[in-house]
Structure formats: C-alpha cells, structure tokens
Design a protein around this motif. Structure first.
Motif, mmCIF file in Angstrom:
data_model
loop_
_atom_site.group_PDB
_atom_site.id
_atom_site.type_symbol
_atom_site.label_atom_id
_atom_site.label_comp_id
_atom_site.label_asym_id
_atom_site.label_seq_id
_atom_site.Cartn_x
_atom_site.Cartn_y
_atom_site.Cartn_z
ATOM 1 N N LYS A 39 1.737 -6.325 -11.597
ATOM 2 C CA LYS A 39 2.519 -7.051 -10.591
ATOM 3 C C LYS A 39 3.131 -6.095 -9.564
ATOM 4 N N ASN B 173 -0.462 -4.122 -7.949
ATOM 5 C CA ASN B 173 -1.615 -5.007 -7.712
ATOM 6 C C ASN B 173 -2.957 -4.358 -8.031
ATOM 7 N N CYS C 128 -1.780 -11.576 -2.658
ATOM 8 C CA CYS C 128 -0.613 -11.423 -3.544
ATOM 9 C C CYS C 128 0.619 -10.915 -2.786
ATOM 10 N N ASP D 246 4.001 -10.873 -4.565
ATOM 11 C CA ASP D 246 4.187 -9.727 -5.468
ATOM 12 C C ASP D 246 4.574 -8.475 -4.672
ATOM 13 N N SER E 118 7.933 -6.314 -5.078
ATOM 14 C CA SER E 118 7.787 -4.897 -5.387
ATOM 15 C C SER E 118 8.594 -4.051 -4.397
#
Ligand SMILES: [Zn+2]
Length: 175
Positions: A56, A59, A118, A121, A125
C-alpha cells in the motif's frame, strides 16, 4: 482449412491485448511460446505475480515490510510512473527515501483513471511525510504532465515534474 487450436487463438488475443505489442508480434510470440518456449517458467512467474500483494505504501509487489518507515522527516517523496524510471534513477543515485510507483499515467482515452493508478494509496502514503516535497518522474507527454499536475493538485504539495537527470541533481544536492 483446419481451424486454429482454441487456446492458441486465446493466447494470441491475450498477448495482442498487452500495450505496445500489436497483432503480428502477438502471433509470433504466441507461436514461439506454444511450440518452442519455456511456458512452464513463464507460467510459474505469472502465477507468483498474480498472488503477490501490492504494498500500500509504494504500490510495488514483493516489497519488504514497512518499506517506508523510519524517515518521516524525509525532504523528498519520489513518484515514478513506471518501474523503468525508478530503475534508471536507482542506477544513478542511491535513493533510500519514500517512493511510490504508479505503473502508468492518467489517460482517459485508454481508460486509465486515478483508481487504476491507486491514487488514493499515493495520497495516504504522501501524508505520512509532511515535510516532503514531491519529485514526479513521468513522461514528457500530455499524459505525463497531466498525471503530475493531478498529483500536485490532489496532494497540495510543492515539488516538480522531473526527468531522471534532474531528479538526480536535486537528490544529490541534499545528500
Ligand atoms: Zn512498499
């Protein structure tokens, strides 16, 4: 005329569906794989990849656990659109800070939107590194620039879209 073996046809179609291949190259690849290649090895690798979890935080598959822990004062957060760009960067500079690989660029025409890359995510992050500015390595194209602009807008972070060489200069300057 005898019809083509069904799985051979399906393989041709599957390879033709990959980016940058084309129907004729797909035919050549499929025929080589079926009649000459080591399909077992390819199949094993694909099966492992299919069951690999995406980290996560960065990636990527088969990432070490807690890949980005321990440096929440990082000054930079590197985002690359492809594994290849990250590889090129790694060959030039020893970067151990936080990073995220998108595995593509935004392209509405090809059906690639924020969720395919993504982006949620990525935002989560980036949040973990409040002092970091972004270095976005994407292609010098409409898609690459759009992707970078989207990331800057959504994260509200400063930074710049950079080439691999420019990223090296910046990262080396802060060693
Ligand atoms: Zn990771």
């Amino acid at each position: 005329m005898a019809s083509r073996p069904r799985d051979y046809q399906l393989l041709c179609e599957a390879i033709d569906g990959l980016p940058g291949i084309g129907a004729q190259a797909a035919e050549r690849l499929a025929e080589w794989l079926v009649y000459r290649g080591d399909v077992g090895q390819l199949s094993d690798i694909l099966t492992r990849i299919k069951h690999s979890e995406h980290c996560k935080h960065c990636n990527r598959i088969q990432c070490q656990q807690d890949c980005q822990s321990g440096d929440d004062a990082a000054r930079f957060f590197v985002v690359t659109s492809t594994e290849m760009l990250l590889e090129q960067l790694s060959m030039l500079v020893d970067y151990c800070g936080p990073l995220f690989v998108l595995h593509g660029e935004l392209s509405p025409a090809n059906g690639t939107g924020p969720s395919q890359l993504c982006m949620d995510d990525l935002l989560a992050s980036v949040e973990a590194f409040p002092d970091a500015s972004l270095l976005v390595l994407s292609s010098d194209s409409v898609e690459g620039r759009t992707t970078a602009e989207y990331i800057f807008r959504r994260t509200g972070r400063g930074g710049e879209r950079v080439s691999v060489e420019r990223a090296c200069e910046i990262l080396r300057g802060h060693d």
